[in-house]
Design a protein around this motif. Structure first.
Motif, PDB file in Angstrom:
ATOM      1  N   THR A  91      15.023  16.306  -7.290  1.00  0.00           N
ATOM      2  CA  THR A  91      14.495  17.006  -6.126  1.00  0.00           C
ATOM      3  C   THR A  91      14.253  16.038  -4.978  1.00  0.00           C
ATOM      4  OG1 THR A  91      13.466  18.759  -7.441  1.00  0.00           O
ATOM      5  CG2 THR A  91      12.540  18.345  -5.254  1.00  0.00           C
ATOM      6  N   ALA A  92      14.852  16.334  -3.837  1.00  0.00           N
ATOM      7  CA  ALA A  92      14.760  15.446  -2.678  1.00  0.00           C
ATOM      8  C   ALA A  92      15.509  16.071  -1.510  1.00  0.00           C
ATOM      9  CB  ALA A  92      15.358  14.077  -2.991  1.00  0.00           C
ATOM     10  N   VAL A  93      15.345  15.467  -0.354  1.00  0.00           N
ATOM     11  CA  VAL A  93      16.233  15.757   0.765  1.00  0.00           C
ATOM     12  C   VAL A  93      17.415  14.799   0.647  1.00  0.00           C
ATOM     13  CG1 VAL A  93      16.502  15.816   3.271  1.00  0.00           C
ATOM     14  CG2 VAL A  93      14.331  16.538   2.220  1.00  0.00           C
ATOM     15  N   TYR A  94      18.603  15.354   0.681  1.00  0.00           N
ATOM     16  CA  TYR A  94      19.822  14.562   0.537  1.00  0.00           C
ATOM     17  C   TYR A  94      20.475  14.381   1.895  1.00  0.00           C
ATOM     18  CZ  TYR A  94      19.587  14.696  -4.526  1.00  0.00           C
ATOM     19  OH  TYR A  94      19.197  14.505  -5.830  1.00  0.00           O
ATOM     20  N   TYR A  95      20.847  13.140   2.165  1.00  0.00           N
ATOM     21  CA  TYR A  95      21.464  12.786   3.434  1.00  0.00           C
ATOM     22  C   TYR A  95      22.839  12.176   3.192  1.00  0.00           C
ATOM     23  CZ  TYR A  95      16.609  12.888   5.134  1.00  0.00           C
ATOM     24  OH  TYR A  95      15.323  13.249   5.450  1.00  0.00           O
ATOM     25  N   CYS A  96      23.780  12.529   4.037  1.00  0.00           N
ATOM     26  CA  CYS A  96      25.031  11.781   4.021  1.00  0.00           C
ATOM     27  C   CYS A  96      25.015  10.793   5.184  1.00  0.00           C
ATOM     28  CB  CYS A  96      26.255  12.679   4.089  1.00  0.00           C
ATOM     29  SG  CYS A  96      26.534  13.523   5.644  1.00  0.00           S
ATOM     30  N   ALA A  97      25.764   9.732   5.024  1.00  0.00           N
ATOM     31  CA  ALA A  97      25.779   8.670   6.008  1.00  0.00           C
ATOM     32  C   ALA A  97      27.169   8.052   6.082  1.00  0.00           C
ATOM     33  CB  ALA A  97      24.751   7.598   5.663  1.00  0.00           C
ATOM     34  N   ALA A  98      27.482   7.508   7.243  1.00  0.00           N
ATOM     35  CA  ALA A  98      28.797   6.899   7.466  1.00  0.00           C
ATOM     36  C   ALA A  98      28.642   5.494   8.019  1.00  0.00           C
ATOM     37  CB  ALA A  98      29.603   7.754   8.442  1.00  0.00           C
ATOM     38  N   GLN A  99      29.519   4.624   7.602  1.00  0.00           N
ATOM     39  CA  GLN A  99      29.624   3.283   8.196  1.00  0.00           C
ATOM     40  C   GLN A  99      30.696   3.383   9.275  1.00  0.00           C
ATOM     41  OE1 GLN A  99      30.447   0.529   5.033  1.00  0.00           O
ATOM     42  NE2 GLN A  99      28.409   0.727   4.139  1.00  0.00           N
ATOM     43  N   VAL A 100      30.231   3.571  10.483  1.00  0.00           N
ATOM     44  CA  VAL A 100      31.165   3.789  11.592  1.00  0.00           C
ATOM     45  C   VAL A 100      31.463   2.484  12.322  1.00  0.00           C
ATOM     46  CG1 VAL A 100      31.518   4.992  13.789  1.00  0.00           C
ATOM     47  CG2 VAL A 100      30.408   6.168  11.873  1.00  0.00           C
ATOM     48  N   GLY A 101      30.397   1.764  12.657  1.00  0.00           N
ATOM     49  CA  GLY A 101      30.560   0.582  13.490  1.00  0.00           C
ATOM     50  C   GLY A 101      30.655  -0.728  12.745  1.00  0.00           C
ATOM     51  N   GLY A 102      30.422  -0.705  11.443  1.00  0.00           N
ATOM     52  CA  GLY A 102      30.427  -1.974  10.729  1.00  0.00           C
ATOM     53  C   GLY A 102      30.068  -1.790   9.277  1.00  0.00           C
ATOM     54  N   VAL A 103      29.278  -2.698   8.742  1.00  0.00           N
ATOM     55  CA  VAL A 103      28.965  -2.674   7.316  1.00  0.00           C
ATOM     56  C   VAL A 103      27.707  -1.886   7.000  1.00  0.00           C
ATOM     57  CG1 VAL A 103      30.119  -4.869   6.919  1.00  0.00           C
ATOM     58  CG2 VAL A 103      27.682  -4.844   7.476  1.00  0.00           C
ATOM     59  N   ARG A 104      26.985  -1.482   8.012  1.00  0.00           N
ATOM     60  CA  ARG A 104      25.775  -0.702   7.768  1.00  0.00           C
ATOM     61  C   ARG A 104      26.065   0.785   7.935  1.00  0.00           C
ATOM     62  NH1 ARG A 104      20.812  -3.861  10.868  1.00  0.00           N
ATOM     63  NH2 ARG A 104      20.990  -5.830   9.723  1.00  0.00           N
TER      64      ARG A 104
END
Length: 118
Positions: A91-104
């Motif tokens: 149980t949690a809020v799930y987030y998606c994320a992208a490395q667009v500009g670099g390694v972060r």
């Protein structure tokens, strides 16, 4: 600016399944490393799964290994998180994320709530 929109969260009983989707704007989605993270109440955000755009390799947190699967459809600019054998501790809020500009991971969605009842 890249926009990410998650969907597919909801309430499910323990042992059930959910499939999260994350639609990503832009024309270069296929070159982004993508990840899923989650944040439970009063806890830090934690890594769940990631997928390399170049190799297709996938990576998982130990807590979800064997139960969750990350995948992507570059033609639809979408990344998925198939979650099976869900547990109340998922149980949690799930987030998606992208490395667009670099390694972060520098681009994030707004999150989708997943609640697993016992």
């Amino acid at each position: 600016q890249v926009q990410l929109v998650e969907s597919g969260g909801g309430l499910v009983q323990a042992g059930g399944s959910l499939r999260l989707s994350c639609a990503v704007s832009g024309d270069t989605f296929s070159t982004y490393n993508m990840g899923w993270f989650r944040q439970a109440p009063e806890k830090e955000r934690e890594f769940v799964a990631a997928m390399s755009w170049r190799s297709g390799n996938t990576f998982y947190a130990d807590s979800v290994k064997g139960r969750f699967t990350i995948s992507r459809d570059n033609a639809k600019n979408t990344v998925f998180l198939q979650m099976n054998s869900l547990k109340p501790e998922d149980t949690a809020v799930y987030y998606c994320a992208a490395q667009v500009g670099g390694v972060r991971y520098d681009s994030w969605g707004q999150g989708t709530q997943v609640t697993v009842s016992s």
